[in-house]
Design a protein around this motif. Sequence first.
Motif, short mmCIF file in Angstrom:
data_model
loop_
_atom_site.label_atom_id
_atom_site.label_comp_id
_atom_site.label_asym_id
_atom_site.label_seq_id
_atom_site.Cartn_x
_atom_site.Cartn_y
_atom_site.Cartn_z
N ARG A 165 41.32 35.36 37.40
CA ARG A 165 40.00 35.31 37.94
C ARG A 165 40.07 33.49 37.40
N PRO A 166 38.84 32.59 38.09
CA PRO A 166 38.17 31.80 37.80
C PRO A 166 37.07 31.97 36.94
N GLU A 191 28.38 49.63 36.21
CA GLU A 191 29.03 48.56 35.93
C GLU A 191 30.06 47.78 36.46
N VAL A 192 29.36 46.31 36.81
CA VAL A 192 30.71 45.76 37.78
C VAL A 192 31.54 44.48 37.71
N CYS A 193 32.75 44.37 38.03
CA CYS A 193 33.74 43.06 37.56
C CYS A 193 34.16 42.45 38.72
N VAL A 194 34.29 41.83 38.78
CA VAL A 194 35.35 41.17 40.00
C VAL A 194 37.13 41.91 39.68
N SER A 195 37.65 42.32 40.67
CA SER A 195 38.91 42.72 40.26
C SER A 195 39.97 41.59 40.71
N SER A 196 39.41 40.62 41.84
CA SER A 196 40.97 40.18 43.18
C SER A 196 39.92 39.18 43.40
N GLY A 197 40.64 38.06 44.46
CA GLY A 197 40.08 37.87 45.33
C GLY A 197 40.80 36.79 45.98
N LYS A 216 45.66 26.27 53.28
CA LYS A 216 46.10 26.80 52.30
C LYS A 216 45.40 27.47 52.02
N TYR A 217 45.98 28.98 51.46
CA TYR A 217 45.45 30.15 50.85
C TYR A 217 45.95 30.00 49.67
N GLU A 218 44.84 31.11 49.01
CA GLU A 218 45.10 30.92 47.43
C GLU A 218 44.91 32.71 47.17
#
Length: 123
Positions: free
Chosen positions: A36-37, A8-14, A27-29
């Motif tokens: 998450r988007p 199982e893989v998911c996006v935790s942050s970015g 510009k840093y976001e």
Amino acid sequence: MKDYVRVEVCVSSGDFTLIKKKNGKEKYESFDYFGRPLNLHGYYEKVVTPDMVDKTIEQYKQDYYNSFDEYLSQYENKYTIKERTLNFSVDTDKASEKSVKWCIENLTVQQMLDMGMTMLKVE
């Protein structure tokens, strides 16, 4: 006999850094799990053999990066994309180390037959 692994893989942050084309201002976001988007929500899950685990994880990470690039394309008119980073949460569960209940919920009948009954852990 075969063993299987649920991946199982998911996006935790970015985060990402944009440079304005007109004046070069950066510009840093960043975002976390909840911010998450939309196209990075959800998770990928698959049951594979142990030799396919690393390849499957890399494939899912690349799929997320492709979605992230699609999301960032909305900024391409005004900004140049300098950096982009995704952090992932990866979970793997080996069927031979799990209970019969877990195997019934996560594996197909054929996969359980391929494993053989001696590999199933009984609680």
